[in-house]
Design a protein around this motif. Structure first.
Motif, PDB file in Angstrom:
ATOM      1  N   PRO A 178       0.929  -1.225   0.164  1.00 55.20           N
ATOM      2  CA  PRO A 178      -0.198   0.013   0.022  1.00 55.20           C
ATOM      3  C   PRO A 178       0.863   1.474   0.003  1.00 55.20           C
ATOM      4  CG  PRO A 178      -0.383  -1.052   2.043  1.00 55.20           C
ATOM      5  CD  PRO A 178       0.392  -2.013   1.164  1.00 55.20           C
ATOM      6  N   LEU A 179       2.069   1.309   0.552  1.00 55.20           N
ATOM      7  CA  LEU A 179       2.875   2.375   0.582  1.00 55.20           C
ATOM      8  C   LEU A 179       3.411   2.615  -0.600  1.00 55.20           C
ATOM      9  CD1 LEU A 179       4.703   4.437   1.833  1.00 55.20           C
ATOM     10  CD2 LEU A 179       6.177   3.107   2.565  1.00 55.20           C
ATOM     11  N   SER A 180       3.789   1.753  -1.578  1.00 51.11           N
ATOM     12  CA  SER A 180       4.188   1.791  -3.052  1.00 51.11           C
ATOM     13  C   SER A 180       3.040   2.411  -3.794  1.00 51.11           C
ATOM     14  CB  SER A 180       4.626   0.635  -3.384  1.00 51.11           C
ATOM     15  OG  SER A 180       3.778  -0.403  -3.684  1.00 51.11           O
ATOM     16  N   ARG A 181       1.775   1.889  -3.511  1.00 52.55           N
ATOM     17  CA  ARG A 181       0.625   2.417  -4.219  1.00 52.55           C
ATOM     18  C   ARG A 181       0.389   3.794  -4.039  1.00 52.55           C
ATOM     19  NH1 ARG A 181      -3.196  -2.781  -3.085  1.00 52.55           N
ATOM     20  NH2 ARG A 181      -2.249  -4.119  -4.653  1.00 52.55           N
ATOM     21  N   CYS A 182       0.618   4.261  -2.749  1.00 52.76           N
ATOM     22  CA  CYS A 182       0.427   5.802  -2.462  1.00 52.76           C
ATOM     23  C   CYS A 182       1.606   6.854  -3.069  1.00 52.76           C
ATOM     24  CB  CYS A 182       0.588   5.820  -0.907  1.00 52.76           C
ATOM     25  SG  CYS A 182      -0.807   5.366   0.084  1.00 52.76           S
ATOM     26  N   TYR A 183       2.772   6.166  -2.938  1.00 57.03           N
ATOM     27  CA  TYR A 183       3.907   6.743  -3.675  1.00 57.03           C
ATOM     28  C   TYR A 183       3.671   7.104  -5.308  1.00 57.03           C
ATOM     29  CZ  TYR A 183       7.354   6.156  -0.122  1.00 57.03           C
ATOM     30  OH  TYR A 183       8.040   6.246   1.180  1.00 57.03           O
ATOM     31  N   LEU A 184       2.807   5.894  -6.115  1.00 63.63           N
ATOM     32  CA  LEU A 184       2.517   6.194  -7.373  1.00 63.63           C
ATOM     33  C   LEU A 184       1.287   7.063  -7.413  1.00 63.63           C
ATOM     34  CD1 LEU A 184       2.448   2.516  -8.594  1.00 63.63           C
ATOM     35  CD2 LEU A 184       4.022   4.095  -9.168  1.00 63.63           C
ATOM     36  N   ALA A 185       0.498   7.167  -6.746  1.00 60.18           N
ATOM     37  CA  ALA A 185      -0.689   8.015  -6.501  1.00 60.18           C
ATOM     38  C   ALA A 185      -0.089   9.480  -6.552  1.00 60.18           C
ATOM     39  CB  ALA A 185      -1.521   7.792  -5.388  1.00 60.18           C
ATOM     40  N   VAL A 186       0.911   9.689  -5.870  1.00 59.63           N
ATOM     41  CA  VAL A 186       1.484  11.245  -5.788  1.00 59.63           C
ATOM     42  C   VAL A 186       2.609  11.347  -6.868  1.00 59.63           C
ATOM     43  CG1 VAL A 186       0.725  11.537  -3.592  1.00 59.63           C
ATOM     44  CG2 VAL A 186       3.013  10.720  -3.936  1.00 59.63           C
TER      45      VAL A 186
END
Length: 437
Positions: A178-186
């Motif tokens: 989930p942290l990697s997905r958040c990085y991608l989102a920003v």
């Protein structure tokens, strides 16, 4: 409660509550109401996750069962909260207070009140010590809650704090994807990829048998796939397919692996046909690689089409997942046909396009399949059957309702199809890859 008659227990507790003013309800009554609703919620959630055959309950696997669970979780939160707010040395000690506050936040979170969950998880975090055994989970839950609200920057803050402060906890292990997905989102792609690579390298002390390693592998493959980095996607999805043959996401893994081979082959074809001109030896090498990748894609799409079926009568709670799987299967049938077409297996391509046109006769995708049959006959120099296939496409166009052309994956609307079929010479090619996102 001891007999498991929770509906009756909550009636007695509610009757006891009615004897008191709101701010004078005894703590044990509040706690009884909270814990009974909580148990009712847990039971309802367990039923919601089962099939009617497994549980003997007709509401199993339905939205109604989830609604019942959510209502009880919210009721539990509403009673844990005043129980926690009664905190003073004479009535409630620190341990009881913190437990009730945490359970209130947890119940609100499970009941879908993310805003309330964030408020009370933050309050719990501020009041607890750094050695609190619930601290790692609280950080994780806050990350999840902010991510659910699409507040990715705040989610990143709590996930990063969790990984830094509790790197060996199970919650830190759960946070990497989930942290990697958040990085991608920003749009922080390097950090997203680094996070996943650290998991796969063993730096996060996870082995291939761990669920979080598996999730990181699939997520990294997806990252490469969505970024059109097809060789890297092929490597990751191949490993995932070989390591985890029983993964519930196998259809998605096989589809993306097959489509990575297909898309890579199409890119190689563009390189062969576009400037600058390549020397004969390089052309031969690239053409051989393109043929190899198309064949591999054809085999994998065939595996999908033959092994996977998605029932249209899925429970409503799984409707979105089922729709995605149906879309992947439909594309697999078309892409399988395309691979045969590009490999020059024209008779096989005609058979496969015809099967797709029949399977999806009410979908706009059938138009593409029928037109490609025209193209196949044209390449075979069979003008009579090409003309017959062209007429068949015109008939199908008239049969399809307007709604069939409204879907985002539809190549063209009805008017565009009509213009194309009436004005384009037989044999003009299309691409089923248009608008695939």
């Amino acid at each position: 409660m001891a007999l498991g008659k929770l509906d009756l227990a909550v009636q007695y507790a509610s009757l006891a509550e009615s004897y008191f003013k709101t701010d004078e309800t005894p703590l044990d009554v509040l706690l009884r109401m909270a814990s009974t609703h909580r148990q009712l919620a847990d039971n309802a959630l367990a039923i919601a996750k089962q099939s009617p055959e497994e549980s003997g309950d007709e509401h199993s696997g339905t939205p109604e069962a989830l609604i019942i669970a959510n209502e009880h979780y919210l009721q539990a939160g509403e009673y844990y909260l005043p129980h926690a707010n009664s905190h003073d040395s004479a009535r409630l000690d620190d341990s009881q207070w913190s437990t009730s506050l945490w359970l209130a936040a947890d119940s609100f979170d499970r009941g879908g009140r993310v805003d309330q969950a964030i408020r009370y998880f933050l309050r719990y975090l501020d009041s607890g010590s750094v050695d609190d055994p619930r601290r790692a989970e609280t950080l994780f839950r806050l990350g999840q809650a902010y991510q659910a609200q699409l507040n990715h920057e705040q989610a990143i803050e709590f996930y990063e704090q969790l990984v830094a402060d509790h790197p060996r906890s199970s919650f830190a292990a759960d946070a990497h994807v989930p942290l990697s997905r958040c990085y991608l989102a920003v749009e922080r792609r390097p950090e997203a990829e680094q996070q996943l690579r650290e998991v796969l390298s063993g730096a996060r002390l996870l082995t291939p048998d761990a669920d979080d390693y598996r999730d990181a592998l699939i997520e990294l493959g997806t990252l490469h796939y969505q970024s059109k980095e097809y060789p890297q996607a092929i490597e990751r999805f191949t490993e995932a397919m070989e390591r985890y043959p029983d993964d519930s996401r196998r259809l998605e893994i096989v589809y993306r692996l097959a489509d990575s081979y297909r898309s890579s082959a199409m890119s190689l074809g563009e390189r062969l046909n576009g400037p600058p001109a390549l020397p004969p030896s390089e052309q031969g090498r690239i053409n051989a690689l393109r043929t190899e990748q198309l064949q591999r894609a054809l085999d994998l799409f065939a595996q999908m089409c033959e092994q996977f079926t998605v029932e249209s009568s899925q429970p409503a709670s799984l409707a979105a997942s089922a729709a995605l799987e149906q879309d992947m299967l439909r594309r697999a049938h078309l892409y399988r046909s395309d691979c045969a077409f590009h490999l020059g297996y024209l008779e096989q391509a005609i058979e496969l396009y015809d099967r797709s046109a029949r399977l999806y006769s009410t979908h706009a995708a059938s138009m593409y399949a029928l037109v490609q049959i025209v193209n196949c006959y044209n390449q075979l120099k069979d003008t009579e059957r090409a003309a017959a296939a062209h007429r068949r496409a015109l008939v199908r166009l008239k049969q399809l309702p307007d709604s069939a052309f409204d879907a985002p994956e539809s190549l063209m609307d009805r008017a565009a199809w009509e213009r194309w079929l009436e004005s384009s010479p037989v044999g003009t090619s299309l691409s089923s890859a248009a608008k695939t996102e």
